[in-house]
Each structure stands twice: as C-alpha cells, then as structure tokens.
Design a protein around this motif. Sequence first.
Motif, PDB file in Angstrom:
ATOM      1  N   GLU A   1      -2.677  16.224  15.469  1.00 48.94           N
ATOM      2  CA  GLU A   1      -2.495  14.909  14.861  1.00 48.94           C
ATOM      3  C   GLU A   1      -2.293  13.899  15.988  1.00 48.94           C
ATOM      4  O   GLU A   1      -1.566  14.171  16.952  1.00 48.94           O
ATOM      5  CB  GLU A   1      -1.276  14.891  13.941  1.00 48.94           C
TER       6      GLU A   1
ATOM      7  N   SER B   1      -6.901  14.938  13.987  1.00 48.13           N
ATOM      8  CA  SER B   1      -6.524  14.265  12.748  1.00 48.13           C
ATOM      9  C   SER B   1      -5.879  12.944  13.153  1.00 48.13           C
ATOM     10  O   SER B   1      -4.759  12.935  13.695  1.00 48.13           O
ATOM     11  CB  SER B   1      -5.544  15.131  11.946  1.00 48.13           C
TER      12      SER B   1
ATOM     13  N   GLY C   1      -4.351   9.182  12.644  1.00 49.11           N
ATOM     14  CA  GLY C   1      -3.628   8.367  11.666  1.00 49.11           C
ATOM     15  C   GLY C   1      -4.050   6.916  11.685  1.00 49.11           C
ATOM     16  O   GLY C   1      -3.315   6.047  12.174  1.00 49.11           O
TER      17      GLY C   1
ATOM     18  N   GLN D   1      -4.785   4.937   8.853  1.00 51.90           N
ATOM     19  CA  GLN D   1      -4.074   4.338   7.705  1.00 51.90           C
ATOM     20  C   GLN D   1      -4.761   3.099   7.140  1.00 51.90           C
ATOM     21  O   GLN D   1      -4.904   2.955   5.935  1.00 51.90           O
ATOM     22  CB  GLN D   1      -2.610   4.033   8.031  1.00 51.90           C
TER      23      GLN D   1
ATOM     24  N   SER E   1     -10.782  14.255  11.406  1.00 55.45           N
ATOM     25  CA  SER E   1     -10.278  13.777  10.123  1.00 55.45           C
ATOM     26  C   SER E   1      -9.533  12.476  10.367  1.00 55.45           C
ATOM     27  O   SER E   1      -8.890  12.314  11.410  1.00 55.45           O
ATOM     28  CB  SER E   1      -9.324  14.808   9.512  1.00 55.45           C
TER      29      SER E   1
ATOM     30  N   ASP F   1      -6.787   9.596   8.424  1.00 58.69           N
ATOM     31  CA  ASP F   1      -5.903   9.300   7.301  1.00 58.69           C
ATOM     32  C   ASP F   1      -6.076   7.840   6.894  1.00 58.69           C
ATOM     33  O   ASP F   1      -6.142   6.950   7.752  1.00 58.69           O
ATOM     34  CB  ASP F   1      -4.440   9.509   7.686  1.00 58.69           C
TER      35      ASP F   1
ATOM     36  N   SER G   1      -8.545  12.200   4.770  1.00 56.88           N
ATOM     37  CA  SER G   1      -7.358  12.453   3.948  1.00 56.88           C
ATOM     38  C   SER G   1      -6.812  11.100   3.516  1.00 56.88           C
ATOM     39  O   SER G   1      -6.674  10.200   4.349  1.00 56.88           O
ATOM     40  CB  SER G   1      -6.285  13.199   4.743  1.00 56.88           C
ATOM     41  N   SER G   2      -6.508  10.959   2.241  1.00 59.19           N
ATOM     42  CA  SER G   2      -6.084   9.649   1.755  1.00 59.19           C
ATOM     43  C   SER G   2      -4.957   9.798   0.746  1.00 59.19           C
ATOM     44  O   SER G   2      -5.025  10.628  -0.161  1.00 59.19           O
ATOM     45  CB  SER G   2      -7.274   8.918   1.122  1.00 59.19           C
ATOM     46  N   TYR G   3      -3.941   8.965   0.921  1.00 64.42           N
ATOM     47  CA  TYR G   3      -2.724   9.085   0.121  1.00 64.42           C
ATOM     48  C   TYR G   3      -2.306   7.721  -0.423  1.00 64.42           C
ATOM     49  O   TYR G   3      -2.503   6.696   0.228  1.00 64.42           O
ATOM     50  CB  TYR G   3      -1.571   9.626   0.985  1.00 64.42           C
TER      51      TYR G   3
ATOM     52  N   SER H   1      -5.918  14.992  -2.252  1.00 64.86           N
ATOM     53  CA  SER H   1      -5.877  13.934  -1.239  1.00 64.86           C
ATOM     54  C   SER H   1      -6.866  14.150  -0.099  1.00 64.86           C
ATOM     55  O   SER H   1      -6.833  13.412   0.891  1.00 64.86           O
ATOM     56  CB  SER H   1      -4.463  13.842  -0.650  1.00 64.86           C
ATOM     57  N   ASN H   2      -7.755  15.146  -0.241  1.00 66.08           N
ATOM     58  CA  ASN H   2      -8.617  15.514   0.882  1.00 66.08           C
ATOM     59  C   ASN H   2     -10.084  15.621   0.500  1.00 66.08           C
ATOM     60  O   ASN H   2     -10.430  16.228  -0.516  1.00 66.08           O
ATOM     61  CB  ASN H   2      -8.135  16.833   1.486  1.00 66.08           C
TER      62      ASN H   2
END
Length: 391
Positions: free
Chosen positions: A105, A128, A130, A132, A166, A168, A197-199, A248-249
């Motif tokens: 990450e 991965s 971040g 955002q 990946s 986020d 990946s999304s949240y 979420s993926n």
Amino acid sequence: MGQSYNDEDLMRDGAGIYIHIPFCKQACHYCDFHFSTSMKKREAIVAALLKEIQLRKDELGNKEIATIYFGGGTPSVLSDDEIKSIIDAVYTNFTVIANPEITLEANPDDLSAQRIKQLALLPINRLSIGIQSFFEEDLKLMNRAHNTDQAEACLKEATKYFDNISIDLIYGVPGMSNERWQQNIEKALSFNVPHISSYALTVEPKTALHTFVKKGIISQPSDEVAQQHFQILVDKLKENNFIHYELSNFGKEGYFSKNNTAYWLGKKYFGIGPSAHSYDGVSRSWNVSNNTLYLKAIESNKLPLESEELTIGDRYNEYIMTGLRTIWGVSLEKIQQDFGKGYFDYLLKESETFIEKELLEIENGNLKVTSKGKFLADGIASDLFFINLED
C-alpha cells in the motif's frame, strides 16, 4: 500477473501474511486504523516485525505462503531496505510459493518517479495506491497528505513499471456531485489500471470526521448520494470490462487481489505488527493496538496478542457476511456440510423474502445478491445471521 477468478491458483490452499506498518505522515479525517504520525519508533518497530516473524515461524505448520501484504498506516513511509528486510524475513522463516503476490500500500506523496523505479527493483509485484479522489476539495476535506498533481503524476509513472496496480477511490463525500464522481472514475480509467477498490465515506467513532460532523462543520454523508455513486461506479466499470468480484472491489480478469480474496474465502492468514489480526479457521487473534506495548512484548520474546475461539455460529455468520459480498456467493453445499441441517434450513427460510424481492438469488447451488441487492449486501447478510445459538 494475477489469475482468472475461476483458476485454481486463486483458490489454492496457501496462507497469507499481513504486515501492519503503523505510521502515517498525517491523520486522514476519516481513518480509524491504528497508526502514529510520529516516526520516532520506526526503526524499533521494523526490528520488532522481523523478530515477530521469526517467533511465529512454526505457526502455519507446512502451509505455504501465497501472499504478502503490506498495509497500515502507510507502508510506503518505509525505506526500500526496510521493506526488503521484511520480505527476506518471510522467505527465511516460511515456505513461499513461486511468484507470490506481494502488495505494498502506498500514498501518492511517497511515489516520486525515482521511488517508483526503486520499488520496481524489489520483489513487490503489486501496488495499492491511495488516490481517494482526483479533486483538491475532496482531498482537503479528507485531510489527505497528497494533492491532485501528485495523484496523477504517480499513476503516470507507476504504470510504466508495474503491471498490477490497484487504486482506492472514496465516494459519498459531502459536496461531491454525481458528475464529479463520474469524472473521478473516468480519470482513474484513463490510466488503464486493472483494479479499483472503492468505498463509501463512513463516519467512524473517535475520528476527526466524526467530530466535524457532530459540530456541523462537515455535512453528514448521505446514504442516498452514496447509493447513487455506487450505481454509477458499478455501471461505468462494467462498461470497461471490470468484474465486480467483491462489494468494494473491481478487477479486470486476472487481476483480482489474491490476498483479499483469501480473506473472503475463509482461508488462513496471520498478521504481523501492532493491531494486526490472524485467523486459523477456528480462532481469531489480534496484536495489541499500541506501539509501545507491542515493542515491550516482542523485546521480551512474547507475542502481544489476544485470541478468541469462534463458535460454529460465529463462523456461520462470518461466512454469510463475506460470502454475500463476493461474486462466488454462499455455497449451500458448504453450509450443509460445515454447519449442519439446522443452519441450512434456517438460511433457506430467512432468504425467502429477499429472493421474492429479487435482492437474492440461488444460482448453481450458491446464494448470491442480485444486481439490485448489491448495495444492500451487508444489511441483508446481517438479517441472515443466526442469533442466540447454543453452540
């Protein structure tokens, strides 16, 4: 390169190691993970991680390690030598499969062009990142350490050196219109990353975001807006050949996260570092969420962990929760074999209403959420939990 979600490699019986790096440059307003913004104990923590790996070398028996995952916190604050020393310790103390998935990450502000080139020389084969959001106003609201220029620059560079990336993204951010969310997705797609990946932005207790919402400084995130954003995301990524393999993926075929898929399929894993969790199929354990206490224990050759034996009801409920989040769903055969006829009959009975409402369906012996039910998957799962069992 990953494997198809139908391939045996993804389903093989290997274990995963999660390594928690408990440091961040600054605290994101929404984050409730364990971390420190002080780097004073970084060297000591890295030394303790190496020692914990050695102390736990017999924990997995003869099981091979299939994935190594650096999470946090912000693992990219570590130096390349520190990262390599941890990977080397895993190889020294465990049997690792050929070509394991090794994920780091990382935050955009740590990923200069030079740093990306250096990371590419390490055994890491998956980043991965971040991101955002690609919009400054969102990043400021979240108190992210990077800006939009860094987000775009790091992806432009990382895609030259890493095939498996990946990113986020967070949706449901107060003030984020559907149009701006769509632009976020389109910007992500422009870099041809194979995994997203999304949240939804959630307000967790004891976070800065919780305080700001309580004081009226930031609006409470809207469930309705989050659901709209979720549907935009699902539709847009489907158009671009992403498989929605977990709630979420989203991954292109061959690029699902092997590490996270192992969690969702109930495979064994263990966590190294403060606050890290482990699971052996019947019990769960977790390290203390305190850097000082963690260091003291490891220095004394003790494992700073607590554990709990999972009841059959706990394991059933976890399988329902994780299974319904995935493309594979819940195997009715597994329910009957692993948990017995009582659980099997209960699940079928409790599922009836959701099937009638077209939120659940049974396909090839697996209970799955429908397209209509996806956003509600966690709520549906909790309604199917078996409560007050005498285990």
